[in-house]
Design a protein around this motif. Sequence first.
Motif, PDB file in Angstrom:
ATOM      1  N   ILE A   1       0.831  -1.196   0.000  1.00 48.99           N
ATOM      2  CA  ILE A   1       0.000   0.000   0.000  1.00 48.99           C
ATOM      3  C   ILE A   1       0.872   1.255   0.000  1.00 48.99           C
ATOM      4  N   ALA A   2       1.998   1.215   0.714  1.00 51.19           N
ATOM      5  CA  ALA A   2       2.865   2.386   0.807  1.00 51.19           C
ATOM      6  C   ALA A   2       3.465   2.748  -0.548  1.00 51.19           C
ATOM      7  N   VAL A   3       3.967   1.758  -1.279  1.00 47.37           N
ATOM      8  CA  VAL A   3       4.587   2.076  -2.564  1.00 47.37           C
ATOM      9  C   VAL A   3       3.558   2.597  -3.565  1.00 47.37           C
ATOM     10  N   VAL A   4       2.344   2.074  -3.524  1.00 49.20           N
ATOM     11  CA  VAL A   4       1.297   2.570  -4.416  1.00 49.20           C
ATOM     12  C   VAL A   4       0.876   3.979  -4.007  1.00 49.20           C
ATOM     13  N   ALA A   5       0.793   4.247  -2.704  1.00 49.85           N
ATOM     14  CA  ALA A   5       0.416   5.574  -2.227  1.00 49.85           C
ATOM     15  C   ALA A   5       1.436   6.622  -2.645  1.00 49.85           C
ATOM     16  N   VAL A   6       2.712   6.272  -2.590  1.00 52.82           N
ATOM     17  CA  VAL A   6       3.750   7.207  -3.033  1.00 52.82           C
ATOM     18  C   VAL A   6       3.617   7.483  -4.527  1.00 52.82           C
ATOM     19  N   GLY A   7       3.344   6.447  -5.301  1.00 53.88           N
ATOM     20  CA  GLY A   7       3.157   6.654  -6.732  1.00 53.88           C
ATOM     21  C   GLY A   7       1.944   7.503  -7.058  1.00 53.88           C
ATOM     22  N   VAL A   8       0.894   7.382  -6.252  1.00 53.60           N
ATOM     23  CA  VAL A   8      -0.321   8.174  -6.460  1.00 53.60           C
ATOM     24  C   VAL A   8      -0.092   9.641  -6.084  1.00 53.60           C
ATOM     25  N   PHE A   9       0.753   9.873  -5.090  1.00 56.45           N
ATOM     26  CA  PHE A   9       0.938  11.220  -4.535  1.00 56.45           C
ATOM     27  C   PHE A   9       1.397  12.223  -5.594  1.00 56.45           C
ATOM     28  N   TYR A  10       2.374  11.849  -6.391  1.00 55.80           N
ATOM     29  CA  TYR A  10       3.029  12.835  -7.259  1.00 55.80           C
ATOM     30  C   TYR A  10       2.140  13.373  -8.376  1.00 55.80           C
ATOM     31  N   PRO A  11       1.486  12.538  -9.182  1.00 49.33           N
ATOM     32  CA  PRO A  11       0.656  13.134 -10.249  1.00 49.33           C
ATOM     33  C   PRO A  11      -0.476  13.999  -9.726  1.00 49.33           C
ATOM     34  N   ILE A  12      -1.046  13.635  -8.570  1.00 47.32           N
ATOM     35  CA  ILE A  12      -2.134  14.447  -8.020  1.00 47.32           C
ATOM     36  C   ILE A  12      -1.589  15.775  -7.502  1.00 47.32           C
ATOM     37  N   ALA A  13      -0.471  15.736  -6.780  1.00 43.46           N
ATOM     38  CA  ALA A  13       0.101  16.964  -6.230  1.00 43.46           C
ATOM     39  C   ALA A  13       0.544  17.910  -7.340  1.00 43.46           C
ATOM     40  N   VAL A  14       1.246  17.389  -8.332  1.00 41.81           N
ATOM     41  CA  VAL A  14       1.765  18.248  -9.411  1.00 41.81           C
ATOM     42  C   VAL A  14       0.620  18.866 -10.211  1.00 41.81           C
ATOM     43  N   ASN A  15      -0.389  18.080 -10.539  1.00 40.15           N
ATOM     44  CA  ASN A  15      -1.511  18.605 -11.312  1.00 40.15           C
ATOM     45  C   ASN A  15      -2.340  19.587 -10.492  1.00 40.15           C
ATOM     46  N   THR A  16      -2.454  19.369  -9.196  1.00 36.12           N
ATOM     47  CA  THR A  16      -3.215  20.298  -8.359  1.00 36.12           C
ATOM     48  C   THR A  16      -2.522  21.651  -8.287  1.00 36.12           C
ATOM     49  N   VAL A  17      -1.200  21.654  -8.108  1.00 36.05           N
ATOM     50  CA  VAL A  17      -0.451  22.914  -8.093  1.00 36.05           C
ATOM     51  C   VAL A  17      -0.627  23.648  -9.422  1.00 36.05           C
ATOM     52  N   ALA A  18      -0.494  22.921 -10.522  1.00 30.99           N
ATOM     53  CA  ALA A  18      -0.657  23.550 -11.838  1.00 30.99           C
ATOM     54  C   ALA A  18      -2.070  24.088 -12.023  1.00 30.99           C
ATOM     55  N   GLY A  19      -3.080  23.346 -11.523  1.00 30.46           N
ATOM     56  CA  GLY A  19      -4.454  23.809 -11.660  1.00 30.46           C
ATOM     57  C   GLY A  19      -4.722  25.091 -10.895  1.00 30.46           C
ATOM     58  N   VAL A  20      -4.181  25.197  -9.678  1.00 31.45           N
ATOM     59  CA  VAL A  20      -4.385  26.417  -8.888  1.00 31.45           C
ATOM     60  C   VAL A  20      -3.666  27.597  -9.526  1.00 31.45           C
ATOM     61  N   ARG A  21      -2.475  27.369 -10.046  1.00 30.97           N
ATOM     62  CA  ARG A  21      -1.707  28.472 -10.630  1.00 30.97           C
ATOM     63  C   ARG A  21      -2.283  28.961 -11.949  1.00 30.97           C
ATOM     64  N   GLU A  22      -3.104  28.129 -12.599  1.00 34.76           N
ATOM     65  CA  GLU A  22      -3.718  28.552 -13.855  1.00 34.76           C
ATOM     66  C   GLU A  22      -4.993  29.360 -13.649  1.00 34.76           C
ATOM     67  N   ILE A  23      -5.460  29.476 -12.415  1.00 38.80           N
ATOM     68  CA  ILE A  23      -6.648  30.285 -12.142  1.00 38.80           C
ATOM     69  C   ILE A  23      -6.320  31.757 -12.402  1.00 38.80           C
ATOM     70  N   ALA A  24      -7.191  32.457 -13.097  1.00 39.30           N
ATOM     71  CA  ALA A  24      -6.949  33.866 -13.408  1.00 39.30           C
ATOM     72  C   ALA A  24      -6.815  34.678 -12.120  1.00 39.30           C
ATOM     73  N   PRO A  25      -5.837  35.571 -12.020  1.00 43.31           N
ATOM     74  CA  PRO A  25      -5.634  36.349 -10.782  1.00 43.31           C
ATOM     75  C   PRO A  25      -6.850  37.183 -10.386  1.00 43.31           C
ATOM     76  N   ILE A  26      -7.703  37.509 -11.352  1.00 45.53           N
ATOM     77  CA  ILE A  26      -8.855  38.358 -11.031  1.00 45.53           C
ATOM     78  C   ILE A  26      -9.773  37.685 -10.017  1.00 45.53           C
ATOM     79  N   TYR A  27      -9.846  36.362 -10.042  1.00 42.17           N
ATOM     80  CA  TYR A  27     -10.703  35.667  -9.084  1.00 42.17           C
ATOM     81  C   TYR A  27     -10.161  35.804  -7.667  1.00 42.17           C
ATOM     82  N   HIS A  28      -8.836  35.723  -7.520  1.00 37.78           N
ATOM     83  CA  HIS A  28      -8.245  35.949  -6.209  1.00 37.78           C
ATOM     84  C   HIS A  28      -8.459  37.390  -5.756  1.00 37.78           C
ATOM     85  N   ASP A  29      -8.362  38.338  -6.689  1.00 32.96           N
ATOM     86  CA  ASP A  29      -8.574  39.748  -6.341  1.00 32.96           C
ATOM     87  C   ASP A  29     -10.013  39.987  -5.873  1.00 32.96           C
ATOM     88  N   VAL A  30     -10.966  39.353  -6.545  1.00 30.22           N
ATOM     89  CA  VAL A  30     -12.366  39.515  -6.142  1.00 30.22           C
ATOM     90  C   VAL A  30     -12.573  38.960  -4.738  1.00 30.22           C
TER      91      VAL A  30
END
Length: 287
Positions: free
Chosen positions: A150-179
């Motif tokens: 379970i540990a080795v699979v969990a580590v493998g799952v961690f990276y694609p989700i974390a990397v894509n989540t960071v990229a998804g948040v950074r692609e949000i238009a700054p105007i939404y944060h300003d609002v």
Amino acid sequence: MTALHTGPRTEDTPSPPPAPARRSRTAWLGSDRFLAIATPALILVLWEVLARAGVIDTRFFPAPTAIVGRAVEMLGSGELLEHTWISVRRLLIAVVIGGVPALLLGLAMGLSRKLRAALDPIIAATYPVPKSAIFPLFLLVFGLGEASKIAVVAVGVFYPIAVNTVAGVREIAPIYHDVGTNFGARRWQVFRTIALPGALPLILTGFNLAFGMALMLLVVAEMLGAKSGLGFLIWNSWQTFQVENMYVGLVVISLLGFLFALLVKLAERLLVPWRGTDERADPRERR
């Protein structure tokens, strides 16, 4: 006074429109769904014909009908269901253990520049390391039980989700944060109402990649350190030269991957209804 006609009178007779049944049949034959079904079916038929004709060696490539027959036998004995359930249970536990922290950390890194600067180098350095290569380390730490797999699979799952989540948040238009800032939204409100919904498309893409990675790592872990599961079934079938059993395990893994991909697409339709699908994005693809 009536007009005189110098020649035979002809009337334009429009051609009758095609019947609805014919139109629907033509549309179905040209649809993506038909191609998605017809292509694998054609490959299976060709495989069956070549196997029965003796063109391919059935010791290594048994006919699809023989594989289906063996799958029915294994279903009847309960062996296939037992191995499948054990693998699915391990997979789901690992996805929860590795996916939830990855999701939360990715959202936090996307919102915080300092946190991103602190953790980006660590993720960038450890992401390329093959997760199957560190499985012996997990065996030393956690032993031969369920925890190591379970540990080795969990580590493998961690990276694609974390990397894509960071990229998804950074692609949000700054105007939404300003609002959100202008309306006095607190950090948790920004986290819940701006970062999470805005990053959902890439988050779901990360989960889609994570399920594929999880299946691959799980099979490797079960081959090397398990006495049950689909990976063990494939490895044990290879050792005893039960080729049809091995193919049954491979087919079940493929079906699980397809099922998880469908579940992610369903989640995308429910959670991200504003995101256009490929069919709606380019109307020319429908022709």
